[in-house]
Design a protein around this motif. Sequence first.
Motif, PDB file in Angstrom:
ATOM      1  N   GLU A 174     -37.755  49.632 -14.003  1.00  0.00           N
ATOM      2  CA  GLU A 174     -39.027  50.282 -14.296  1.00  0.00           C
ATOM      3  C   GLU A 174     -38.787  51.727 -14.700  1.00  0.00           C
ATOM      4  OE1 GLU A 174     -41.880  49.832 -11.150  1.00  0.00           O
ATOM      5  OE2 GLU A 174     -41.531  47.672 -11.018  1.00  0.00           O
ATOM      6  N   GLU A 191     -41.282  54.730 -17.080  1.00  0.00           N
ATOM      7  CA  GLU A 191     -42.289  55.060 -18.087  1.00  0.00           C
ATOM      8  C   GLU A 191     -41.635  55.500 -19.384  1.00  0.00           C
ATOM      9  OE1 GLU A 191     -45.362  57.729 -16.748  1.00  0.00           O
ATOM     10  OE2 GLU A 191     -45.652  56.583 -14.894  1.00  0.00           O
ATOM     11  N   ASN A 208     -40.341  52.478 -21.285  1.00  0.00           N
ATOM     12  CA  ASN A 208     -41.455  51.775 -21.920  1.00  0.00           C
ATOM     13  C   ASN A 208     -41.964  52.527 -23.143  1.00  0.00           C
ATOM     14  OD1 ASN A 208     -41.316  49.728 -20.028  1.00  0.00           O
ATOM     15  ND2 ASN A 208     -42.880  50.619 -18.722  1.00  0.00           N
TER      16      ASN A 208
END
Length: 169
Positions: free
Chosen positions: A85, A87, A90
Amino acid sequence: MQEVEMMPYILTSRLDDQAQNFFESMRNAYFPVGRNQVPAHLMLFHQLPYEPDTLSYMETIRSEVFAAEVTRLFFLGNGVAYAVESEQLNALHTTIKKHFHHVLIPQDLQGYRPHITVQNKVSPQTARDTMAMLLKDFEPFTMDILGMDLWRYLGGKWDWKAFYPFDKL
């Protein structure tokens, strides 16, 4: 086997050395012998066009080195992967996806679920056993994303072509 000129580029994230070594050791331990043809990797895109514009565009991407969290293990049905994960990861994926949207394959157009596969192409029971064993000692950890690696797909194996480093913090 595909014709050489039709074989696309693959884009992966470059992990810090400690993370790369960890995932490489996991792949070597749990991936079926003879099927482990590529290094441990955090995929960004499975197919980018094999053309000079791809190389030119990759040169324009700018980022600082950033952290990504390895948050959990997950079951793939016939394998096991570590979920990642971030940000920033992404956002990077979204930026590149927008540029190449018109030529991406369905696999690269679907939702991005960053992960690092350490076992694949085994029986569901073998994968469940591996998952149970790895879960015993799993603790989430942080790794750094140092840049992007561009590879040429060669019908199974990959040929490394370029590294696009991110700026150090």
